[in-house]
Write a protein that holds these residues in place. Sequence first.
Motif, PDB file in Angstrom:
ATOM      1  N   LEU A 155       0.808  -1.223   0.000  1.00  0.00           N
ATOM      2  CA  LEU A 155       0.000   0.000   0.000  1.00  0.00           C
ATOM      3  C   LEU A 155       0.839   1.269   0.000  1.00  0.00           C
ATOM      4  CD1 LEU A 155      -2.668  -1.132   2.619  1.00  0.00           C
ATOM      5  CD2 LEU A 155      -3.081  -0.794   0.173  1.00  0.00           C
ATOM      6  N   ARG A 156       2.019   1.203   0.613  1.00  0.00           N
ATOM      7  CA  ARG A 156       2.826   2.408   0.830  1.00  0.00           C
ATOM      8  C   ARG A 156       3.125   3.201  -0.460  1.00  0.00           C
ATOM      9  NH1 ARG A 156       6.741   0.191   3.410  1.00  0.00           N
ATOM     10  NH2 ARG A 156       5.878   0.492   5.492  1.00  0.00           N
ATOM     11  N   PRO A 157       3.474   2.556  -1.601  1.00  0.00           N
ATOM     12  CA  PRO A 157       3.812   3.346  -2.795  1.00  0.00           C
ATOM     13  C   PRO A 157       2.676   4.228  -3.308  1.00  0.00           C
ATOM     14  CG  PRO A 157       4.604   1.092  -3.033  1.00  0.00           C
ATOM     15  CD  PRO A 157       3.719   1.110  -1.827  1.00  0.00           C
ATOM     16  N   SER A 158       1.443   3.914  -2.947  1.00  0.00           N
ATOM     17  CA  SER A 158       0.308   4.701  -3.450  1.00  0.00           C
ATOM     18  C   SER A 158       0.022   5.922  -2.587  1.00  0.00           C
ATOM     19  CB  SER A 158      -0.946   3.825  -3.509  1.00  0.00           C
ATOM     20  OG  SER A 158      -1.444   3.556  -2.208  1.00  0.00           O
ATOM     21  N   LEU A 159       0.563   5.957  -1.381  1.00  0.00           N
ATOM     22  CA  LEU A 159       0.202   7.003  -0.421  1.00  0.00           C
ATOM     23  C   LEU A 159       1.144   8.204  -0.494  1.00  0.00           C
ATOM     24  CD1 LEU A 159      -0.539   4.725   2.667  1.00  0.00           C
ATOM     25  CD2 LEU A 159      -2.158   5.609   0.985  1.00  0.00           C
ATOM     26  N   MET A 160       0.569   9.381  -0.410  1.00  0.00           N
ATOM     27  CA  MET A 160       1.359  10.618  -0.436  1.00  0.00           C
ATOM     28  C   MET A 160       1.409  11.162   0.997  1.00  0.00           C
ATOM     29  SD  MET A 160      -0.469  11.996  -3.916  1.00  0.00           S
ATOM     30  CE  MET A 160       0.505  13.491  -4.092  1.00  0.00           C
ATOM     31  N   LEU A 161       2.308  10.585   1.791  1.00  0.00           N
ATOM     32  CA  LEU A 161       2.368  10.906   3.213  1.00  0.00           C
ATOM     33  C   LEU A 161       3.437  11.938   3.546  1.00  0.00           C
ATOM     34  CD1 LEU A 161       1.918   7.320   4.739  1.00  0.00           C
ATOM     35  CD2 LEU A 161       0.200   9.137   4.515  1.00  0.00           C
ATOM     36  N   GLU A 162       4.071  12.517   2.509  1.00  0.00           N
ATOM     37  CA  GLU A 162       5.126  13.495   2.761  1.00  0.00           C
ATOM     38  C   GLU A 162       4.592  14.727   3.494  1.00  0.00           C
ATOM     39  OE1 GLU A 162       4.334  12.276  -0.184  1.00  0.00           O
ATOM     40  OE2 GLU A 162       5.974  10.864  -0.594  1.00  0.00           O
ATOM     41  N   GLY A 163       3.306  15.017   3.320  1.00  0.00           N
ATOM     42  CA  GLY A 163       2.712  16.180   3.992  1.00  0.00           C
ATOM     43  C   GLY A 163       2.331  15.910   5.431  1.00  0.00           C
ATOM     44  N   PHE A 164       2.612  14.704   5.929  1.00  0.00           N
ATOM     45  CA  PHE A 164       2.236  14.340   7.297  1.00  0.00           C
ATOM     46  C   PHE A 164       3.438  13.760   8.045  1.00  0.00           C
ATOM     47  CE2 PHE A 164      -1.324  13.783   4.408  1.00  0.00           C
ATOM     48  CZ  PHE A 164      -2.303  14.583   4.995  1.00  0.00           C
ATOM     49  N   ALA A 219      -8.724   5.494   0.871  1.00  0.00           N
ATOM     50  CA  ALA A 219      -9.328   6.564   0.061  1.00  0.00           C
ATOM     51  C   ALA A 219     -10.528   7.164   0.786  1.00  0.00           C
ATOM     52  CB  ALA A 219      -9.751   5.996  -1.293  1.00  0.00           C
ATOM     53  N   ASP A 220     -11.305   6.321   1.460  1.00  0.00           N
ATOM     54  CA  ASP A 220     -12.463   6.799   2.216  1.00  0.00           C
ATOM     55  C   ASP A 220     -12.026   7.712   3.358  1.00  0.00           C
ATOM     56  OD1 ASP A 220     -15.281   6.799   2.995  1.00  0.00           O
ATOM     57  OD2 ASP A 220     -14.646   5.531   4.670  1.00  0.00           O
ATOM     58  N   ALA A 221     -10.839   7.463   3.906  1.00  0.00           N
ATOM     59  CA  ALA A 221     -10.309   8.304   4.983  1.00  0.00           C
ATOM     60  C   ALA A 221      -9.814   9.658   4.481  1.00  0.00           C
ATOM     61  CB  ALA A 221      -9.177   7.575   5.706  1.00  0.00           C
ATOM     62  N   GLY A 222      -9.761   9.829   3.167  1.00  0.00           N
ATOM     63  CA  GLY A 222      -9.316  11.102   2.599  1.00  0.00           C
ATOM     64  C   GLY A 222      -7.821  11.281   2.563  1.00  0.00           C
ATOM     65  N   ILE A 223      -7.085  10.191   2.689  1.00  0.00           N
ATOM     66  CA  ILE A 223      -5.624  10.270   2.648  1.00  0.00           C
ATOM     67  C   ILE A 223      -5.180  10.456   1.198  1.00  0.00           C
ATOM     68  CG2 ILE A 223      -3.493   8.983   3.075  1.00  0.00           C
ATOM     69  CD1 ILE A 223      -4.980   7.649   5.416  1.00  0.00           C
ATOM     70  N   PRO A 224      -4.320  11.442   0.907  1.00  0.00           N
ATOM     71  CA  PRO A 224      -3.881  11.666  -0.479  1.00  0.00           C
ATOM     72  C   PRO A 224      -3.214  10.424  -1.065  1.00  0.00           C
ATOM     73  CG  PRO A 224      -3.237  13.504   0.923  1.00  0.00           C
ATOM     74  CD  PRO A 224      -3.737  12.433   1.831  1.00  0.00           C
TER      75      PRO A 224
END
Length: 239
Positions: free
Chosen positions: A102-111, A142-147
């Motif tokens: 899952l990690r490669p799809s998530l844009m967590l740099e803003g968090f 996606a439902d959680a609104g995570i980029p």
Amino acid sequence: MILITNNGKRDDGRAYDEIRPLKIEAGVLERADGSAYLEVGGNKVLVAVYGPRESYIRRLLKPNTGVIRCRYNMAPFSVDDRKRPGPDRRSTEISKITAEALRPSLMLEGFPRSMVDVFIEIIEAEGGTRCAGITAASVALADAGIPMKDLVVGCAAGKVDDQIVLDLSEKEDKEGQADVPIAMMPRTEEITLLQSDGELSEEEFGKALDLAMEGCRQVNKVQIEALKTRYAQDAGSDS
């Protein structure tokens, strides 16, 4: 045991390239930040997502990005022989590879210095639970609104009675010759998980991979419809 008949039908009546009946719902849990429910064949999977939120586990935090943590768990009543409650080696391994898929799809740099927790509960199991868990978890994220760059979708192909087939049932998984579960981001076709169990020739492996990717594309359409339905419900409640 013969799992594919002379007319090419499998034990459950499917063709070689046919996935089991599939249902996905988004936003099924009120108290989670994001959630999803998935049924495929005899599998029933419930996923809850919390975050991004501050974590007190200092050793897991990263100063420049958020971190995803997954917990995959099979309920004691999910299989025929009652499973011992709590984590085991298999669930620990699947939890780890699910987070990596899952990690490669998530844009967590803003968090930065934050944590996203994903809880995957297998309520009923009937073969292919890791792929089902990844698919449902991506919808819940996606439902959680995570980029996200894209959804991640899981599907498997394998070898049964010397034939390459899509989306193995539990019986095919146990008594077949090989299993190739994958996860990918359909828009770019980037594969985020690839495993192989059993013996396959180079040609058979290529066929299994192509078939699993086609299965992912089919499942992705159901993911998108589930999220569209969820957003339409939200829009209707706001009006």
